[in-house]
Design an enzyme around this catalytic site. Structure first.
Site, short mmCIF file in Angstrom:
data_model
loop_
_atom_site.label_atom_id
_atom_site.label_comp_id
_atom_site.label_asym_id
_atom_site.label_seq_id
_atom_site.Cartn_x
_atom_site.Cartn_y
_atom_site.Cartn_z
N LYS A 130 -13.21 1.17 -14.08
CA LYS A 130 -13.70 -0.13 -13.62
C LYS A 130 -14.28 -0.92 -14.76
CE LYS A 130 -12.68 0.31 -9.27
NZ LYS A 130 -11.47 -0.30 -8.78
N PHE A 189 -7.07 -4.48 -4.70
CA PHE A 189 -7.89 -3.37 -4.18
C PHE A 189 -7.45 -1.97 -4.54
CE2 PHE A 189 -8.70 -6.58 -0.85
CZ PHE A 189 -10.09 -6.53 -0.89
N ASP A 203 0.95 -1.20 -0.20
CA ASP A 203 -0.02 0.15 -0.01
C ASP A 203 0.82 1.27 0.10
OD1 ASP A 203 -1.95 2.04 0.86
OD2 ASP A 203 -3.34 0.44 1.14
N SER A 213 -17.12 -2.66 -9.33
CA SER A 213 -18.01 -1.76 -8.76
C SER A 213 -19.59 -2.14 -9.45
CB SER A 213 -17.41 -0.25 -8.85
OG SER A 213 -18.54 0.46 -8.41
N TYR A 273 -13.77 7.76 -12.93
CA TYR A 273 -13.65 6.60 -12.13
C TYR A 273 -14.27 5.24 -12.53
CZ TYR A 273 -14.32 3.61 -8.11
OH TYR A 273 -14.71 2.42 -7.42
N ASP A 290 -26.53 11.43 -9.85
CA ASP A 290 -27.13 10.33 -9.24
C ASP A 290 -27.75 9.15 -9.73
OD1 ASP A 290 -26.11 9.52 -6.49
OD2 ASP A 290 -27.27 11.27 -5.46
N LEU A 337 -0.06 4.09 0.99
CA LEU A 337 -0.79 4.93 2.08
C LEU A 337 -1.27 6.29 1.50
CD1 LEU A 337 1.80 4.43 4.95
CD2 LEU A 337 -0.29 2.96 4.13
N ASN A 372 -4.32 6.51 0.65
CA ASN A 372 -5.74 7.07 1.27
C ASN A 372 -5.66 6.05 2.56
OD1 ASN A 372 -7.92 8.29 1.27
ND2 ASN A 372 -9.04 6.65 0.31
N PHE A 393 -29.79 14.01 -0.41
CA PHE A 393 -30.05 14.68 -1.91
C PHE A 393 -31.13 14.22 -2.76
CE2 PHE A 393 -25.05 14.07 -1.70
CZ PHE A 393 -24.82 15.48 -1.28
N LEU A 415 -22.44 8.35 1.94
CA LEU A 415 -23.56 8.75 2.80
C LEU A 415 -23.30 8.43 4.29
CD1 LEU A 415 -26.44 9.44 3.23
CD2 LEU A 415 -26.98 7.11 2.83
P1 NAD Z 1 -9.52 2.81 0.04
O1 NAD Z 1 -9.00 3.92 -0.18
O2 NAD Z 1 -9.91 2.65 1.42
O3 NAD Z 1 -8.48 1.65 -0.01
C1 NAD Z 1 -7.64 1.55 -1.36
C2 NAD Z 1 -6.12 1.61 -0.67
O4 NAD Z 1 -5.23 1.44 -1.96
C3 NAD Z 1 -5.74 2.69 0.06
O5 NAD Z 1 -5.01 2.19 1.56
C4 NAD Z 1 -4.52 3.52 -0.78
O6 NAD Z 1 -3.63 4.08 -0.12
C5 NAD Z 1 -4.13 2.46 -1.64
N1 NAD Z 1 -3.58 2.71 -2.91
C6 NAD Z 1 -4.32 3.50 -3.94
N2 NAD Z 1 -3.49 3.45 -5.01
C7 NAD Z 1 -2.20 2.60 -4.66
C8 NAD Z 1 -1.36 2.20 -5.48
N3 NAD Z 1 -0.96 2.68 -6.78
N4 NAD Z 1 -0.40 1.30 -4.89
C9 NAD Z 1 -0.48 1.01 -3.67
N5 NAD Z 1 -1.74 1.27 -2.94
C10 NAD Z 1 -2.54 2.13 -3.50
O7 NAD Z 1 -10.72 2.18 -0.87
P2 NAD Z 1 -11.67 1.09 -0.54
O8 NAD Z 1 -12.94 1.69 -0.16
O9 NAD Z 1 -11.02 0.04 0.25
O10 NAD Z 1 -11.65 0.47 -2.01
C11 NAD Z 1 -10.91 -0.58 -2.53
C12 NAD Z 1 -11.25 -1.09 -3.95
O11 NAD Z 1 -12.75 -1.30 -3.92
C13 NAD Z 1 -10.94 0.21 -4.90
O12 NAD Z 1 -10.56 -0.38 -6.22
C14 NAD Z 1 -12.15 0.76 -5.26
O13 NAD Z 1 -12.48 1.39 -6.38
C15 NAD Z 1 -13.26 -0.34 -4.91
N6 NAD Z 1 -14.50 -0.11 -4.68
C16 NAD Z 1 -14.97 0.80 -3.38
C17 NAD Z 1 -16.01 0.94 -3.19
C18 NAD Z 1 -16.66 1.93 -2.08
O14 NAD Z 1 -17.45 2.31 -2.16
N7 NAD Z 1 -15.76 1.69 -1.04
C19 NAD Z 1 -17.32 0.52 -4.09
C20 NAD Z 1 -17.04 -0.26 -5.02
C21 NAD Z 1 -15.55 -0.57 -5.40
C1 WQD Z 2 -25.70 6.94 -1.47
C2 WQD Z 2 -26.73 7.45 -1.41
C3 WQD Z 2 -26.81 9.69 -2.34
C4 WQD Z 2 -24.32 11.61 0.62
C5 WQD Z 2 -20.54 5.87 -5.02
C6 WQD Z 2 -19.75 6.13 -6.08
C7 WQD Z 2 -19.76 4.66 -6.76
C8 WQD Z 2 -19.40 3.50 -5.74
C9 WQD Z 2 -20.19 3.69 -4.46
C10 WQD Z 2 -17.25 2.94 -5.91
C11 WQD Z 2 -27.32 8.34 -2.93
C12 WQD Z 2 -27.04 9.84 -0.97
C13 WQD Z 2 -24.93 10.75 -0.12
C14 WQD Z 2 -24.77 12.55 1.19
C15 WQD Z 2 -26.91 11.92 0.44
N1 WQD Z 2 -18.06 3.57 -5.43
N2 WQD Z 2 -26.36 10.91 -0.13
N3 WQD Z 2 -26.41 12.75 1.18
O1 WQD Z 2 -23.85 7.35 -4.91
O2 WQD Z 2 -23.89 4.89 -4.33
O3 WQD Z 2 -22.07 5.89 -5.20
O4 WQD Z 2 -20.01 4.99 -3.77
O5 WQD Z 2 -17.31 2.23 -6.88
O6 WQD Z 2 -19.03 4.70 -7.72
O7 WQD Z 2 -20.45 6.86 -7.00
O8 WQD Z 2 -22.72 6.27 -2.92
O9 WQD Z 2 -22.57 6.74 -0.56
O10 WQD Z 2 -22.15 8.47 -2.38
O11 WQD Z 2 -24.39 7.85 -1.94
O12 WQD Z 2 -28.36 11.98 0.32
O13 WQD Z 2 -24.41 13.42 2.01
O14 WQD Z 2 -26.69 8.58 -0.48
O15 WQD Z 2 -27.69 10.57 -3.25
O16 WQD Z 2 -28.59 8.07 -2.71
P1 WQD Z 2 -23.36 5.99 -4.44
P2 WQD Z 2 -22.95 7.37 -1.75
#
Ligand code: NAD
Ligand code: WQD
Length: 338
Positions: A154, A81, A32, A125, A150, A298, A34, A36, A219, A201
């Site tokens: 994916k 990840f 990682d 995602s 973004y 949204d 770090l 994020n 929202f 959210l």
């Molecule tokens: P996160 O930011 O908490 O974790 C990602 C980690 O990757 C972080 O610790 C960051 O420091 C590290 N990182 C980023 N780029 C890097 C690189 N080039 N080399 C090494 N480390 C790196 O995010 P998360 O919520 O744990 O998400 C993990 C994965 O899941 C991501 O690919 C994200 O797109 C995907 N995802 C997340 C969500 C969500 O809502 N959290 C939803 C769908 C998909």
């Molecule tokens: C959830 C719901 C908002 C904040 C995002 C990324 C998507 C995926 C998941 C990674 C929605 C509402 C939110 C606030 C609100 N990530 N909301 N007030 O929209 O499903 O998607 O995260 O792949 O790519 O776009 O998640 O948590 O932003 O919102 O009313 O202050 O909460 O409108 O309905 P979302 P979210």
């Protein structure tokens, strides 16, 4: 012991997955940068697992570093990840997202080819479905044009994986399409650490209840949904972590040149107001919120059909929305005003 490289393993979903792997007798190795996350997560993982999980600080797009890790640890599979995930930022700075999210996957794949590593689980995602025409969404629901760079990363990464597996490189790959990850480990030692103002959210809800934010804006309250607010499929991060364990174990049983994709959600949609009600019930806090304007771009409503992952991987979510809210709140209380 089977060693699994977790890229982004100090992050939100990666750290919870490391815990599940250790519990199942696998040895995680974390890389990682770090960007994020922070080092404290590694300490917490030690407290939770009783193990010093090997950790390498750096970019998983750096093949020299990957080679160095492989020299020390015979990696047999990778859970990838590492990526940037802020949708808004990706629109302002697309190149940063294509470089990191797509670029790092390409490096990982060439590293796998060079070292003969077969198994890869990729973080995709539900964003690839956009606003689907039919609900719930199955894995064969057509993907839509991405709403953001973004989201596009994916889709592109999924396409790269399909092509790589077709090229008979001897790979076995699963893309997991996560719905909305929420909650935290029940110990409150690890959880989501949003930098700055949260976009998502649930961190916004818990920060508002903790007094860090003054008010949550919902929202939009005039959507064509039962209570007028948007609907999502909120999945507890520990259940999501468990899906990665199932996926990596399942890959080990497959023939070479294998690719598949699974939705990871609960199969139930909840509105924003239902999330708030659940939070208020389990936390005993009254949340300061108001209904505001819609957020541009949204998705109105989306939730998963999870029959495929239920049947094929034998994975079922165990934790409810109330348990997600309870754990998110306990995590917020543990981190205080950070
Ligand atoms: P996160 O930011 O908490 O974790 C990602 C980690 O990757 C972080 O610790 C960051 O420091 C590290 N990182 C980023 N780029 C890097 C690189 N080039 N080399 C090494 N480390 C790196 O995010 P998360 O919520 O744990 O998400 C993990 C994965 O899941 C991501 O690919 C994200 O797109 C995907 N995802 C997340 C969500 C969500 O809502 N959290 C939803 C769908 C998909
Ligand atoms: C959830 C719901 C908002 C904040 C995002 C990324 C998507 C995926 C998941 C990674 C929605 C509402 C939110 C606030 C609100 N990530 N909301 N007030 O929209 O499903 O998607 O995260 O792949 O790519 O776009 O998640 O948590 O932003 O919102 O009313 O202050 O909460 O409108 O309905 P979302 P979210």
């Amino acid at each position: 012991m089977k060693k699994i490289l977790i890229t982004g393993g100090a992050g939100y979903i990666g750290s919870h997955t490391a815990v599940e792997l250790v519990k199942a007798g696998l040895q995680p190795v974390i890389i990682d940068d770090l960007s994020n996350s922070n080092r404290q997560v590694l300490e917490r993982l030690k407290e939770l697992t009783g193990q010093d999980i090997p950790f390498f600080e750096g970019d998983c797009g750096d093949q020299a570093l990957l080679n160095q890790i492989f020299g020390l640890h015979r990696i047999s599979g990778i859970i990838h990840f590492a990526a940037y995930k802020a949708v808004g930022e990706s629109t302002e700075n697309p190149l940063k997202y294509y470089q990191n999210n797509v670029g790092s996957l390409m490096t990982i794949l060439s590293f796998m080819k060079e070292k003969g590593i077969k198994d890869l689980v990729f973080s995709s995602s539900c964003t690839v479905y956009g606003q689907p025409d039919v609900l719930p969404v199955t894995e064969s629901t057509p993907r839509k044009d991405a709403e953001s760079p973004y989201g596009n990363t994916k889709k592109i990464c999924e396409d790269i994986l399909v092509d790589m597996v077709k090229s008979e490189a001897g790979l076995r790959v699963i893309s997991l399409r996560y719905f909305n990850p929420v909650g935290a480990h029940s110990s409150a030692k690890i959880g989501e650490l949003p930098l700055g103002t949260p976009n998502n959210l649930v961190p916004f809800v818990t920060q508002t209840a903790a007094g860090i934010r003054e008010k949550l804006t919902v929202f939009g309250g005039d959507y064509d949904t039962p209570d007028g607010t948007c609907i999502r499929d909120y999945i507890h991060v520990v259940d999501l972590a468990d899906a990665h364990l199932r996926a990596i174990e399942y890959l080990g049983e497959q023939e070479m040149n294998f690719y598949d994709v699974f939705n990871v959600g609960t199969g139930t949609g909840n509105s924003v107001l239902e999330v708030i009600q659940s939070f208020e019930k389990v936390s005993g806090q009254k949340l300061n919120y108001e209904i505001g304007p819609r957020r541009p771009g949204d998705v109105i409503q989306v939730w998963a059909d999870t029959q495929k992952i239920n049947k094929v991987l034998g994975w079922y979510p165990k934790l409810s929305l109330d348990e997600s809210m309870r754990d998110s709140w306990n995590w917020q209380l543990a981190i205080g005003d950070k």
